[in-house]
Design a protein around this motif. Structure first.
Motif, PDB file in Angstrom:
ATOM      1  N   TYR A  93      32.453  99.484  -6.320  1.00 47.79           N
ATOM      2  CA  TYR A  93      33.259 100.135  -5.294  1.00 47.79           C
ATOM      3  C   TYR A  93      33.886 101.459  -5.724  1.00 47.79           C
ATOM      4  O   TYR A  93      34.616 102.072  -4.961  1.00 47.79           O
ATOM      5  N   ASP A  94      33.564 101.905  -6.949  1.00 45.46           N
ATOM      6  CA  ASP A  94      34.070 103.208  -7.375  1.00 45.46           C
ATOM      7  C   ASP A  94      33.152 103.806  -8.439  1.00 45.46           C
ATOM      8  O   ASP A  94      32.347 103.094  -9.057  1.00 45.46           O
ATOM      9  N   MET A  97      17.027 106.718 -13.902  1.00 44.96           N
ATOM     10  CA  MET A  97      17.689 107.798 -13.169  1.00 44.96           C
ATOM     11  C   MET A  97      19.155 107.827 -13.566  1.00 44.96           C
ATOM     12  O   MET A  97      19.853 106.819 -13.462  1.00 44.96           O
ATOM     13  N   ALA A  98      19.596 108.955 -14.081  1.00 44.31           N
ATOM     14  CA  ALA A  98      20.998 109.103 -14.459  1.00 44.31           C
ATOM     15  C   ALA A  98      21.877 109.080 -13.215  1.00 44.31           C
ATOM     16  O   ALA A  98      21.413 109.395 -12.113  1.00 44.31           O
ATOM     17  N   PRO A  99      23.142 108.692 -13.339  1.00 41.68           N
ATOM     18  CA  PRO A  99      24.030 108.636 -12.181  1.00 41.68           C
ATOM     19  C   PRO A  99      24.086 109.973 -11.441  1.00 41.68           C
ATOM     20  O   PRO A  99      24.274 111.026 -12.049  1.00 41.68           O
ATOM     21  N   ALA A 100      23.902 109.911 -10.124  1.00 42.46           N
ATOM     22  CA  ALA A 100      23.911 111.129  -9.312  1.00 42.46           C
ATOM     23  C   ALA A 100      24.290 110.776  -7.877  1.00 42.46           C
ATOM     24  O   ALA A 100      24.107 109.646  -7.425  1.00 42.46           O
ATOM     25  N   LYS A 101      24.810 111.760  -7.172  1.00 41.05           N
ATOM     26  CA  LYS A 101      25.170 111.580  -5.770  1.00 41.05           C
ATOM     27  C   LYS A 101      23.900 111.601  -4.928  1.00 41.05           C
ATOM     28  O   LYS A 101      22.991 112.408  -5.164  1.00 41.05           O
ATOM     29  N   THR A 102      23.822 110.714  -3.950  1.00 43.18           N
ATOM     30  CA  THR A 102      22.671 110.674  -3.049  1.00 43.18           C
ATOM     31  C   THR A 102      23.170 110.629  -1.607  1.00 43.18           C
ATOM     32  O   THR A 102      24.369 110.508  -1.359  1.00 43.18           O
ATOM     33  N   PHE A 103      22.242 110.684  -0.663  1.00 36.30           N
ATOM     34  CA  PHE A 103      22.647 110.653   0.741  1.00 36.30           C
ATOM     35  C   PHE A 103      23.181 109.280   1.159  1.00 36.30           C
ATOM     36  O   PHE A 103      23.888 109.164   2.147  1.00 36.30           O
ATOM     37  N   PHE A 104      22.837 108.243   0.374  1.00 33.23           N
ATOM     38  CA  PHE A 104      23.258 106.887   0.754  1.00 33.23           C
ATOM     39  C   PHE A 104      24.368 106.326  -0.135  1.00 33.23           C
ATOM     40  O   PHE A 104      24.895 105.248   0.145  1.00 33.23           O
ATOM     41  N   SER A 105      24.716 107.041  -1.198  1.00 37.92           N
ATOM     42  CA  SER A 105      25.763 106.534  -2.080  1.00 37.92           C
ATOM     43  C   SER A 105      26.482 107.677  -2.791  1.00 37.92           C
ATOM     44  O   SER A 105      25.875 108.697  -3.135  1.00 37.92           O
ATOM     45  N   GLU A 106      27.754 107.468  -3.012  1.00 33.68           N
ATOM     46  CA  GLU A 106      28.574 108.442  -3.737  1.00 33.68           C
ATOM     47  C   GLU A 106      28.068 108.624  -5.170  1.00 33.68           C
ATOM     48  O   GLU A 106      28.156 109.706  -5.743  1.00 33.68           O
ATOM     49  N   LEU A 107      27.500 107.554  -5.731  1.00 37.13           N
ATOM     50  CA  LEU A 107      26.909 107.599  -7.069  1.00 37.13           C
ATOM     51  C   LEU A 107      25.865 106.491  -7.178  1.00 37.13           C
ATOM     52  O   LEU A 107      26.132 105.343  -6.822  1.00 37.13           O
ATOM     53  N   PHE A 108      24.687 106.855  -7.667  1.00 34.78           N
ATOM     54  CA  PHE A 108      23.575 105.906  -7.766  1.00 34.78           C
ATOM     55  C   PHE A 108      22.844 106.147  -9.084  1.00 34.78           C
ATOM     56  O   PHE A 108      22.678 107.280  -9.528  1.00 34.78           O
ATOM     57  N   ALA A 109      22.424 105.050  -9.715  1.00 37.35           N
ATOM     58  CA  ALA A 109      21.709 105.163 -10.985  1.00 37.35           C
ATOM     59  C   ALA A 109      20.712 104.026 -11.120  1.00 37.35           C
ATOM     60  O   ALA A 109      20.848 102.982 -10.466  1.00 37.35           O
ATOM     61  N   LEU A 122      24.881 101.154  -7.658  1.00 33.45           N
ATOM     62  CA  LEU A 122      25.349 102.099  -6.660  1.00 33.45           C
ATOM     63  C   LEU A 122      26.772 101.814  -6.206  1.00 33.45           C
ATOM     64  O   LEU A 122      27.219 100.661  -6.241  1.00 33.45           O
ATOM     65  N   VAL A 123      27.435 102.876  -5.814  1.00 38.26           N
ATOM     66  CA  VAL A 123      28.772 102.757  -5.218  1.00 38.26           C
ATOM     67  C   VAL A 123      28.597 102.469  -3.741  1.00 38.26           C
ATOM     68  O   VAL A 123      27.895 103.213  -3.036  1.00 38.26           O
ATOM     69  N   VAL A 124      29.176 101.377  -3.279  1.00 33.70           N
ATOM     70  CA  VAL A 124      29.059 100.992  -1.876  1.00 33.70           C
ATOM     71  C   VAL A 124      29.796 102.020  -0.995  1.00 33.70           C
ATOM     72  O   VAL A 124      30.955 102.341  -1.271  1.00 33.70           O
ATOM     73  N   PRO A 125      29.139 102.535   0.045  1.00 31.73           N
ATOM     74  CA  PRO A 125      29.800 103.492   0.940  1.00 31.73           C
ATOM     75  C   PRO A 125      31.050 102.882   1.579  1.00 31.73           C
ATOM     76  O   PRO A 125      31.055 101.711   1.963  1.00 31.73           O
ATOM     77  N   ARG A 126      32.099 103.659   1.659  1.00 31.32           N
ATOM     78  CA  ARG A 126      33.333 103.168   2.254  1.00 31.32           C
ATOM     79  C   ARG A 126      33.213 103.175   3.781  1.00 31.32           C
ATOM     80  O   ARG A 126      32.687 104.115   4.363  1.00 31.32           O
TER      81      ARG A 126
END
Length: 217
Positions: free
Chosen positions: A166-167, A186-198, A211-215
């Motif tokens: 969640y963060d 894949m290193a942590p990065a911002k994507t269209f579906f998550s604030e941070l995904f790896a 992945l960070v769950v979208p709020r």
């Protein structure tokens, strides 16, 4: 043979997975009897042992699977991973990396049925202390595991485990912990579906998508 075992229940906790239990085989005792009496006793004991363990495991399952009436009507899919001789090592790794909590662990030497090539569990020589079945929690998800055929090298092809947090801090922490001795996909990065995904494949060959769950607005 007399099988002595126990179920330990550590008081019910709130949450989806209910009470914590542990199954422990304490002792097996071989009783010497003469002739036909021994054969009869062995046959009776074999079936009694099977029924006993079936009821024992069912009791453990019902205790650890308590759900609300609504939740009990919903089917569940749970991953079952075969680590081919490295299950115990993997569980210890996930304890450190993800805070995994062991629900139960049963070794091949605790199997109440003798090893056989015709149905049942086939036990490879020297695998008595390997893990026949284990279950552990990561967050609110139950993962099951086994050493399977103890081939020495696990393979996980065409499947990944998705780990939601969640963060960003939790995402980064899980990524670095799981990548130790593994391979970064894949290193942590911002994507269209998550604030941070790896994505990372850990040292056992299991690929994780973190992945960070979208709020919710």
């Amino acid at each position: 043979m007399v099988v002595i075992a126990r179920i330990q229940v550590n008081g019910a906790q709130s949450g989806a997975h209910g009470a914590r239990t542990s199954l422990e085989v304490l002792q097996t005792v071989n009783c010497d009897m003469p002739g036909r009496a021994r054969q009869t006793s062995a046959a009776v004991t074999m079936w009694t042992s099977r029924i006993f363990f079936a009821r024992l495991l069912w009791t453990a399952y019902t205790i650890t699977s308590r759900r609300t009436k609504k939740e009990m009507t919903m089917a569940q899919i749970q991953p079952y991973l075969f680590f081919e001789g490295r299950t115990e090592e993997a569980i210890e790794f996930y304890k450190d990396a993800l805070g995994a909590r062991v629900e139960m662990l049963m070794r091949f030497r605790d199997n109440p049925e003798p090893p056989s090539g015709e149905g049942g569990c086939v036990q490879k020589p020297g695998s008595e202390d390997k893990v026949m079945h284990a279950a552990f929690w990561v967050g609110d998800s139950l993962i099951m595991a086994s050493d399977g055929n103890n081939a020495g090298k696990p393979e996980f092809k065409g499947i990944s485990l998705s780990y939601s947090v969640y963060d960003k801090e939790s995402c980064e922490k899980a990524f670095h912990a799981l990548s130790a001795g593994g391979q970064v996909v894949m290193a942590p990065a911002k994507t269209f579906f998550s604030e941070l995904f790896a994505m990372v494949t850990d040292r056992f060959g299991v690929t994780w998508m973190i992945l960070v769950v979208p709020r919710m607005p």
